[in-house]
Structures are given as C-alpha cells and as structure tokens.
Design an enzyme around this catalytic site. Structure first.
Site, PDB file in Angstrom:
ATOM      1  N   GLY A  68       0.801  -1.219   0.000  1.00 63.99           N
ATOM      2  CA  GLY A  68       0.000   0.000   0.000  1.00 63.99           C
ATOM      3  C   GLY A  68       0.829   1.261   0.000  1.00 63.99           C
ATOM      4  O   GLY A  68       2.022   1.240  -0.276  1.00 63.99           O
ATOM      5  N   CYS A  69       0.164   2.379   0.303  1.00 62.83           N
ATOM      6  CA  CYS A  69       0.816   3.693   0.255  1.00 62.83           C
ATOM      7  C   CYS A  69       1.662   3.949   1.490  1.00 62.83           C
ATOM      8  O   CYS A  69       1.445   4.918   2.207  1.00 62.83           O
ATOM      9  CB  CYS A  69      -0.222   4.803   0.109  1.00 62.83           C
ATOM     10  SG  CYS A  69      -1.120   4.745  -1.435  1.00 62.83           S
ATOM     11  N   VAL A  70       2.577   3.056   1.786  1.00 59.62           N
ATOM     12  CA  VAL A  70       3.529   3.307   2.875  1.00 59.62           C
ATOM     13  C   VAL A  70       4.896   2.840   2.422  1.00 59.62           C
ATOM     14  O   VAL A  70       5.000   1.979   1.576  1.00 59.62           O
ATOM     15  CB  VAL A  70       3.174   2.571   4.178  1.00 59.62           C
ATOM     16  CG1 VAL A  70       1.961   3.170   4.825  1.00 59.62           C
ATOM     17  CG2 VAL A  70       2.998   1.106   3.940  1.00 59.62           C
ATOM     18  N   ARG A 118      -4.603   2.923   4.034  1.00 56.90           N
ATOM     19  CA  ARG A 118      -3.574   3.460   4.898  1.00 56.90           C
ATOM     20  C   ARG A 118      -4.174   4.278   6.052  1.00 56.90           C
ATOM     21  O   ARG A 118      -3.593   4.363   7.128  1.00 56.90           O
ATOM     22  CB  ARG A 118      -2.715   4.349   4.001  1.00 56.90           C
ATOM     23  CG  ARG A 118      -1.593   5.049   4.618  1.00 56.90           C
ATOM     24  CD  ARG A 118      -0.968   5.913   3.521  1.00 56.90           C
ATOM     25  NE  ARG A 118       0.230   6.561   3.971  1.00 56.90           N
ATOM     26  CZ  ARG A 118       0.263   7.691   4.671  1.00 56.90           C
ATOM     27  NH1 ARG A 118      -0.861   8.272   5.008  1.00 56.90           N
ATOM     28  NH2 ARG A 118       1.403   8.211   5.030  1.00 56.90           N
ATOM     29  N   TYR A 131      -3.894   0.511  -7.736  1.00 52.75           N
ATOM     30  CA  TYR A 131      -2.499   0.341  -8.166  1.00 52.75           C
ATOM     31  C   TYR A 131      -2.399  -0.317  -9.535  1.00 52.75           C
ATOM     32  O   TYR A 131      -1.364  -0.220 -10.191  1.00 52.75           O
ATOM     33  CB  TYR A 131      -1.715  -0.456  -7.111  1.00 52.75           C
ATOM     34  CG  TYR A 131      -1.170   0.424  -6.018  1.00 52.75           C
ATOM     35  CD1 TYR A 131      -2.023   1.155  -5.200  1.00 52.75           C
ATOM     36  CD2 TYR A 131       0.200   0.563  -5.829  1.00 52.75           C
ATOM     37  CE1 TYR A 131      -1.521   1.996  -4.218  1.00 52.75           C
ATOM     38  CE2 TYR A 131       0.707   1.400  -4.846  1.00 52.75           C
ATOM     39  CZ  TYR A 131      -0.161   2.109  -4.046  1.00 52.75           C
ATOM     40  OH  TYR A 131       0.337   2.949  -3.085  1.00 52.75           O
TER      41      TYR A 131
END
Lengths: 211, 105, 437
Positions: free
Chosen positions: B103-105, C199, C234
C-alpha cells in the site's frame, strides 16, 4: 514538363496518398476515445493546445532554452519558405527581384540554423544517447534542401536539382522522424482534448475557481 | 540484496530498509534501526509499541491496526506519531522487524 | 529478419498489446517525438541525475522504437536506421529500469513538450507490455494482488475496519460534544458514498476523523461501506487494465447497491484519477452519477458557507504540494488553495505550483517499488528544496501517497515540517455551532 518535374509530381502524389492514409488512421478516433464526464471543454483545450500552450513563456522547453527555441522556429520557417519557392519556381512564376535576395539571405540563416541543430545533436552526449541515423539524416536532408533552394534562387539552372531534392524529401517524410510534420497537429489536438476535458487547459493565469 | 550497516553490524534489508529475515531481530536491532531513522533513543513508550507490534505480528502475520496499538499500550494516537516520526508503518513496524506492508507506505 | 513470429509467446503478447491499441491517440503520440531533448529539465529524475536515460524523450523511445521495429515499414526493413529495437533481453531490461524505476508518470514533461507528446500515456502503455511479460516490480504487483484478493490493498479484515471506525466515532462524539455525531457505516440511500485509502484506518486515521468532523459540521448525508471502500487503484499504475477495471467496478457496484447519489473520493491522487477519469474508458461509458474528490466537496462547503473556518486556528505557515494525478491530470487545481487560504492565516504557495508543480517523487507506484527507493528519495530532493524555500512549518497535500513520500523527505532532508491532508487542516480551523448571520 521535364523529367525532374515529373519526379516531383510523382513524389508529391505518393506523399499525399501516404499522408492521407496515416491521418485516416490517426484522426477519427478523437471523437470517441474518452467517455468520462468533462470538467472543462475538450475543444477549448485543443484550441489552447495549438495556440496559448505554444507560447514560449508557457513552455519550459522554450523558456529554458531560448536559443534552441529561436533556432528551431527559424529553421522550420525556412522550410515553409523553401516549399513556397519550390511551388513558384516549378511553375516558373517570378516575383520582384528584391524578394529573391531577401529569401536568399533568409534561407542562408535558416539553413545555418539547421546546421547548428545538427551540430548540437552531434556535440551533446545526451542527445546522441537516443538519436538514430534517421535523426541526423533527416536534418541533413532538410538543411541541404533549403540550401539547394537558396542556390536555385541565385542560379535558375539549379531548378532540376531542386525539383529532384524536393521529390526525395516528400518521399522520405512519411517514413522517418520527419513524420512529425504529419502528426504534430493531431498530437497537439489529442493532448489538448485530454487536458481540456479535465479542465486543466486552457491554463488560467490567476485563480478563477471562486467565480 | 542490499545490506544495511549500523555500528558495524550488517543486516539484509529490502530497498526500503525493512528487515529481510524477521527472525534475526532482537532489541539491539530495534535500537540500531531507531537510531538510524530519526526516532532516536528508545524509551519505555517506544518499547511498549514495538513489543506489541512484534507480538501481534507473530500471532497474526500482519501489522496491527494503529487503533489496537493505542488501546493495548494506552498511548494516544498523536503520541504514537510523535514517538515515531516515520509513522507506525515505516517507523514502528520497521523497528519491530516486520516486513514492509503493501500500500501507500 | 526476426519478426514477431520468432518471439516467445509472452513477448508476442506484449507486442499484441501495442498492436491492439494502435488507434488514433496512441499512433499519433508514438510518431511525434523528434528527439529534441528539450524535455530533460522538465523531469525531476533528469534534473537530479543529468542522466540521458531519464530524458522523457528517451522514455518515449522505449516504446516507440518497438513500434517502429514491428509496425513501421522503415523500421522493419532497416531497424538500425530509425533506432528501432528488437524486443530482446537488453531492451526489456532498460524498459523496466527506465519506465518503472525512473518515471512517476507525473506528466510534467508533456505539458512542456515542444510537440505535445503524451509521455505518461506512452509510459503506461509500455508498462502494460511489461505486465504481459510478468515484469511488474514485486511490491507494486503484490499491492494489486492484495487489493484484488482481499478487497483492500492492506488486507484489512472487515471487523478491524469496523472497530477502528467505531473507535473514531467515539472520538468524534467527544470532540464535538454531541452524542449524535456519527460515522455512518453501510447506510443505504445517503447522498454521498465516501471512500478511504486503507492506509488511513490502518495507520493514519486522523484524516478520517477530520473528514467526519467536516461532514458533521456541514450536516452532510454520507456513509462509508465496510465491504468496499478502497479508493486506491495500483493496477492503474502497473498498466493492468483488467485488474484496474475490476477494482473500479467494485466501487461502482457499491454506489448502486447503497443507492448513493454521488461517489466521493478520499484525498488520493492516483485513485481520483483512476476512478474519476480513467474508469469510464475501462467501462466504455460515463458513470450514471457524479464522482468527486473530497477536496472539491470541502471547497463547495466553504464557498456556500455551509462550514465556517477560523484561519487563526492554523497560525503556522502552511504550504501546498499539488499531487500530479489530482492536479495536472485531474483538473482539481484551485479548490485546495481556495480552501487553505481560508483555513490557515499564513498560506504560501511553493514555486512552481499548480500544473507546473514537480512530482513529490513518490508517484507512479514508486512508493511500493522498494528496489528504486534510493532513486525516489534522491529525485525527491527537488521537492524538498521547494518546501524549504517556502519557510512553511506545515505542508498540506491532498494525496496519501504524496504524504508518505513527503514524510520520508522530511526526515532525510531535515525539513522539520508537519505533513497533513487538506481535510485535517480544515478540521482544525472548523468553527462549530450555529452560524451567525
């Protein structure tokens, strides 16, 4: 009509057929390629793409490289002038002599610009990295042809050579990088439609959202 | 495989610096990671977070939700971000020796 | 002459991607680049490294030279003459390195291209070809697989999500002092269906609290689906259209299922672009309902007076980072600055900004591709310098991906700033209670 005349006519005919075929594949899709709900006006974006977005102070590629930009603009202007002269000379249409001299000077400058761009490509390792023989040849072809146009203006005996050169140029355009002459406007229109639909182009110079 | 050297010790890590073999982790590794990423000195609060994440991961094979970290350590959310400037993922989870989450990390 | 027939099946498939898409737009952009190289300085990778591989023109060439080799007359006969290349090991290796590892598809080069070549469009098409070859970098592919298999890109179990959202709801009630304040879950017939970047519930829930507080202040009718809420896509970044369509389609189905009037997207640059703008192309039709970014919604609240802000509650200097996919490729340009100018007393622009802004360095899936981490951080130095020059103590950016990259830049380049979503800054400036007229 001499043989060089016929050669030019044949070259022009083939060029026209090939170009029409390429454009027929490239252009009609503009109506259908993006079904999303627009935020801006696609057509305004396309118009801006062909006008405002081309202004040198809007484009970093021009703003950061003023010399390259001016040289490039001159070089391309030379091409248009040369084409105009080929048309006039082929039909043996004369213009006031002063225009001959002005054109000779101008074409000397623009062909010089061509040489400068070629020298830049040869000198820059960055450009060499993704250049092919076609890139050098295309420049030589156009620059040389501008030179032949210039010589023909000085001496009409060169006309046959000019007509043949022009025929060769027209035959080569659809095959190498000179294709950009055919695809430039469609590319700008497609990019303009993309940014226009999304409300990015035409770019606003100040905040306009609040209105 | 890139290696990270901290104080003369070498660890196999991925491109983002997460430990490749989570089993080589121990508290010294945690201290070294913390010193290297701006977290600084490991306090009791840091340890409470790191140990909880480590235990949770061993049991569940994933990082805990930050809510669980808060509830089990009694720390407030904002405190966690202060303790670990790189955040719970790239900060606390990395120090705890977990592999990088997606993910976005 | 080695033609397509001699290639292995996966390479044939890759070229078929190109062949099948050789319609107007792609054909045009593949044939337009003149290798002038003036795009170099528009790219943050080239600016940082001065390496010709990163000149956008060379990125274009990664795919156009394959087009020339297999689909153009001169390239078939005389490949070397036009710089055409076989789809061989070496070509593929450079494609992966340059197109996955050296491009964020930020599109800054296209805006400034002397011709008007749509570089990110070509890069994404080339990525689709690499996807057919099974060469999507591991971290990017596993993020897609996790989304497809578990419903969100962090594999958060539904119960964990619900627990977190309920926990946030408790907090919200305490903060606004109203027991009726809510984060409505799975509620049908609401005006807005809101989405999340996984997130947020997993690691950074303050941004959810902020949006919930704003919704509360505006009296909005909204809900979050606990079945399907992931705003990220994504697969858009890897070029996998089939997976991208699947992911976007799930959200669309959820809008219909919950009978919401509009789909509201969280502060996520690529998610906004993928769903708002690219989805209709994948589905072949427009959505029957509006899709908007929460930034657009907040701007509308402020403009219409539905929420009231006191900028003195954010007294520190705030600057704004424009996410490429939301701004340059998404058209949400003025809304965030309109809001921030009213939510903070010292809002300053970084330079350049808006459509000319530099990528944070983490776009295009870079954040998930650990193998290029060092490049991502080094190329991000341009962004770090931009931030430093503003003297701001706080950076707002409406994109969780940008936030994570900026957090790393903050640490590496010692910027000493706080990084927040737009909603977080707005929530801090909210004046609750009755409007005075």
């Amino acid at each position: 009509m001499t043989i060089p005349h016929w050669f030019l006519v044949a070259g022009l005919a083939i060029f026209t057929i090939l170009t029409a075929g390429m454009l027929r594949k490239a252009v009609p899709a503009w109506r259908s390629y993006d079904p999303s709900r627009p935020k801006g006006k696609p057509v305004s974006g396309a118009i801006y793409s062909l006008t405002g977005a081309m202004l040198p102070w809007k484009k970093e590629s021009a703003r950061l490289y003023p010399a390259s930009y001016i040289i490039g603009v001159l070089y391309h202007t030379g091409t248009f002038i040369a084409f105009a002269w080929v048309a006039l000379l082929a039909f043996n249409i004369g213009l006031p002599e002063v225009l001959d001299s002005v054109s000779v000077l101008f074409l000397a400058v623009t062909a010089g610009c061509g040489v400068a761009l070629l020298a830049k490509r040869i000198a820059s390792s960055d450009l060499r990295y993704f250049s092919s023989p076609d890139d050098y040849f295309s420049n030589l072809l156009v620059t040389g042809w501008q030179g032949v146009t210039l010589l023909t203006l000085l001496n009409r005996d060169m006309l046959s050579a000019l007509l043949v050169c022009t025929g060769v140029l027209l035959l080569y355009i659809p095959f190498g990088k000179l294709r950009h002459a055919i695809y430039l406007i469609p590319a700008r229109v497609y990019l303009g439609l993309f940014y226009g639909r999304r409300g990015v182009w035409p770019a606003k110079d100040r905040q306009s959202w609040q209105a | 495989m890139p290696k990270l050297e901290i104080d003369g010790r070498e660890f196999e890590v991925d491109g983002d610096g997460f430990l490749q073999e989570p089993d080589v982790w121990n508290e010294d590794v945690a201290r070294l990671f913390a010193a290297g990423d701006g977290t600084g000195e490991m306090t009791e609060k840091h340890w409470a977070v790191v140990r909880y994440i480590r235990e949770y991961w061993k049991e569940n094979d994933m990082a805990p939700m930050v809510r669980k970290v808060c509830q089990s350590t009694g720390l407030r959310l904002r405190e966690i971000y202060q303790l670990f400037p790189m955040g719970p993922a790239k900060g606390a989870c990395k120090i705890a020796g977990l592999p990088k989450p997606d993910g976005c990390v | 002459m080695a033609g397509i027939k001699m290639l292995s099946p996966d390479r044939k498939r890759a070229l078929r991607v190109l062949e099948n898409r050789l319609g107007g737009r792609l054909l045009t952009h593949l044939n337009s680049c003149v290798h002038c190289g003036l795009c170099g300085k528009s790219c943050h990778y080239y600016l940082k490294y001065g390496d010709p591989r990163f000149i956008p023109g060379n990125k274009v060439d990664q795919i156009s030279r394959l087009y020339r080799r297999y689909f153009s007359p001169l390239g078939r006969i005389l490949p070397a003459w036009v710089g055409a290349r076989d789809l061989d090991e070496e070509t593929i290796e450079e494609m992966v390195d340059v197109l996955f590892g050296g491009c964020t598809m930020c599109g800054r080069c296209s805006v400034h291209c002397s011709i008007g070549v749509d570089v990110p469009f070509l890069v994404r098409t080339a990525r689709t070809m690499l996807m057919e070859l099974g060469l999507v970098p591991k971290g990017l592919q596993s993020t897609i697989d996790t989304s497809v298999n578990t419903g969100n890109n962090m594999a958060i179990p539904q119960k964990e999500l619900v627990d977190t959202l309920e926990w946030l709801e408790e907090d919200l009630r305490m903060e606004v002092g109203d027991e009726s304040a809510a984060i409505p879950l799975d509620k049908a017939g609401q005006r807005l269906l809101y989405t999340l970047n996984p997130r947020e519930p997993k690691f950074f829930p303050l941004s959810i609290s902020a949006v919930a507080k704003i919704m509360y202040a505006a009296g909005e009718s909204w809900t979050i689906s606990t079945h399907c809420y992931d705003v990220t896509n994504y697969a858009f970044l890897s070029g996998d259209d089939e997976a991208a369509r699947g992911l976007a389609g799930r959200l669309c189905d959820e809008v219909m299922k919950l009978k919401a009037e509009q789909l509201l997207l969280a502060e996520c640059g690529h998610g906004f672009r993928a769903i708002r703008w690219e989805g209709p192309t994948w589905f072949g039709k427009a959505y029957p309902y509006p899709v908007l970014s929460v930034v657009e919604l907040i701007a509308e609240y402020v403009r219409s007076g539905l929420i009231r802000l006191d900028p003195s509650l954010n007294a520190e200097r705030v600057t704004l980072h424009d996410p490429c996919n939301l701004v340059r490729a998404g058209g949400v340009i003025e809304e965030q600055r309109y809001v921030l100018a009213r939510a903070a007393s010292d809002f300053v622009e970084m330079s350049p900004n808006r459509v000319d802004n530099y990528c944070c360095g983490g776009g295009g899936g870079q954040l998930s591709m650990g193998e290029y981490r060092d490049r991502r951080i080094e190329a991000g130095e341009i962004k770090a310098d931009q931030i430093r020059r503003t003297g701001a103590r706080m950076v707002a950016t409406p994109c969780h991906n940008c936030i994570d990259q900026l957090m790393e830049l903050n640490q590496v380049y010692e910027l000493n700033v706080e990084i927040k979503t737009v909603a977080e800054i707005v929530a801090d400036a909210l004046v609750l209670g009755k409007q005075e007229n």
